[in-house]
Design a protein around this motif. Structure first.
Motif, PDB file in Angstrom:
ATOM      1  N   GLN A   5       0.831  -1.200   0.000  1.00  0.00           N
ATOM      2  CA  GLN A   5       0.000   0.000   0.000  1.00  0.00           C
ATOM      3  C   GLN A   5       0.870   1.256   0.000  1.00  0.00           C
ATOM      4  O   GLN A   5       0.530   2.248  -0.649  1.00  0.00           O
ATOM      5  N   GLU A   6       1.970   1.211   0.716  1.00  0.00           N
ATOM      6  CA  GLU A   6       2.894   2.345   0.691  1.00  0.00           C
ATOM      7  C   GLU A   6       3.446   2.568  -0.714  1.00  0.00           C
ATOM      8  O   GLU A   6       3.613   3.708  -1.160  1.00  0.00           O
ATOM      9  N   LEU A   7       3.723   1.465  -1.429  1.00  0.00           N
ATOM     10  CA  LEU A   7       4.211   1.590  -2.801  1.00  0.00           C
ATOM     11  C   LEU A   7       3.139   2.188  -3.701  1.00  0.00           C
ATOM     12  O   LEU A   7       3.423   3.071  -4.513  1.00  0.00           O
ATOM     13  N   ILE A   8       1.900   1.733  -3.541  1.00  0.00           N
ATOM     14  CA  ILE A   8       0.803   2.280  -4.352  1.00  0.00           C
ATOM     15  C   ILE A   8       0.624   3.763  -4.060  1.00  0.00           C
ATOM     16  O   ILE A   8       0.412   4.573  -4.976  1.00  0.00           O
ATOM     17  N   ASP A   9       0.720   4.138  -2.789  1.00  0.00           N
ATOM     18  CA  ASP A   9       0.611   5.557  -2.430  1.00  0.00           C
ATOM     19  C   ASP A   9       1.748   6.361  -3.065  1.00  0.00           C
ATOM     20  O   ASP A   9       1.541   7.496  -3.527  1.00  0.00           O
ATOM     21  N   TRP A  10       2.959   5.780  -3.076  1.00  0.00           N
ATOM     22  CA  TRP A  10       4.089   6.468  -3.712  1.00  0.00           C
ATOM     23  C   TRP A  10       3.842   6.645  -5.204  1.00  0.00           C
ATOM     24  O   TRP A  10       4.087   7.728  -5.758  1.00  0.00           O
TER      25      TRP A  10
END
Length: 390
Positions: A5-10
């Motif tokens: 999810q952090e990657l998607i947010d990035w």
């Protein structure tokens, strides 16, 4: 799951800030490795709306520098595309492909041999389509890994989850690039910058002082009587390339192509226009030489030759939007532009192909010779015309 999810947010954030697909790929690759993907190579591929390229791909590897491959519009570019996994998917109406490496048989591609030599054990590619009717049809994202079992099912699911965000981000970057790059192709770099800064209303613009270059191909109209249009267009493009190259090299901006003519300006300092005039003169001389070499080649191939007349002038012009409310042209108009066009018409009379006005010739230390005073159509006073003699 939290890391994904952090990657998607990035990725979503990059959609607001990234200027290029290269920048996205440069940040995405290491983040996927940090999530446990044993990447050998990851790539983003997209089509282009560009006169110089049909498509491109940006590849990242943890073991080498990032690379960009360009697919041209020529036969070699098309052949390269037809030997790619993306072409295979598109030809079969598929959006997803997964291959164990080394691959063989009908589903093997030159890329797979390269990846297998690097130790890759599996290759995955996912396509996402963009809406609309343009050639910017979508994006392809591929990963090759070297884990003993290839991809885990969780990694496959992760790629599926991040793909919408990645596609949306790439779409935003690509459409912005189309807006800037293609506007520059059709209007020129300086002009496109003014348009994108908000000068989009009819009448928007300003008076500027500039050196003016107007080039006209001689006897072009007569070719239409003897040659098919496609041959004529090809020759015209070659001559415009010969003339336009020196203009751009010397910092000029081509405002428009008018049939067999070209109009360019070199913005100048009104108190000291000599520098801009020098660049315009250099452009003209280089263009004459390039056109001469082109004609020599044409002569060897028994094809028609096209001579060029060039007129140089300097003065104030209005540089901005003119036209109808919903159909504008960002160009330069004014007395100085009209005078340059009239001076060019004198070329056949005086027997010289590179002419200049008195104000322009006065900015050049030597090389011009006065060839007479002429009544120019639409100009109240006779004008002194100068020819370049070197």
């Amino acid at each position: 799951m939290e890391g994904l999810q952090e990657l998607i947010d990035w990725i979503t954030g990059e959609g607001l800030s990234s200027r290029s697909v290269e920048q996205i790929m440069e940040g995405l690759g290491p983040r996927l490795v940090a999530l446990g993907f044993p990447i050998v190579r990851a790539s983003i591929a997209m089509p282009s709306i560009d006169p110089m390229q049909k498509g491109f791909s940006v590849a990242w590897s943890p073991h080498s520098v990032m690379s960009v491959d360009i697919q041209g519009h020529d036969d070699a570019g098309q052949e390269m595309f037809e030997r790619s996994p993306i072409f295979h998917l598109l030809s079969n109406n598929l959006l997803y492909g997964r291959w164990s490496l080394p691959a063989n048989g009908t589903n093997s591609f030159p890329l797979f041999d390269e990846l297998a030599q690097l130790g890759a054990t599996e290759y995955l590619i996912k396509l996402a389509e963009f809406p609309g009717e343009t050639a910017l049809g979508g994006v392809g994202f591929s990963i090759a890994v070297d884990g003993p079992g290839g991809f885990s099912e969780q990694q496959i699911a992760d790629v599926e989850r991040l793909m919408p965000a990645l596609a949306l981000t790439c779409c935003r970057v690509a459409t912005t690039r189309v807006a800037t790059d293609m506007l520059a192709v059709y209007t020129g770099t300086r002009t496109s910058g003014r348009i994108l800064s908000g000068q989009t209303r009819r009448g928007d613009g300003a008076s500027i002082y500039a050196a003016i270059l107007l080039a006209d191909l001689k006897d072009f109209t007569s070719l239409n009587e003897r040659w098919p249009p496609e041959r004529i267009v090809g020759w015209l493009n070659e001559h415009f390339e010969a003339i336009a190259g020196p203009v751009e090299e010397n910092g000029g901006e081509i405002l428009k192509f008018m049939g067999d003519s070209l109009l360019a300006i070199f913005p100048a300092d009104i108190d000291d226009p000599s520098e801009a005039c020098g660049r315009a003169l250099s452009s003209a001389r280089m263009a004459m030489k390039a056109n001469q070499l082109l004609n020599a080649r044409r002569n060897d191939e028994e094809e028609p030759q096209l001579l060029v007349d060039i007129a140089l002038h300097v003065g104030e012009v209005f540089y901005g939007n003119i036209g109808a409310s919903r159909r504008l042209d960002f160009t330069a108009i004014g007395r100085a532009v009209n005078e340059a066009a009239r001076i060019e018409k004198v070329a056949d009379t005086v027997g010289y192909s590179l002419l200049a006005s008195r104000p322009f010739a006065a900015q050049v230390p030597k090389g011009f010779r006065n060839v007479g005073s002429f009544v120019l159509k639409g100009v109240a006073e006779p004008a002194d015309v100068y020819a370049w003699t070197g």
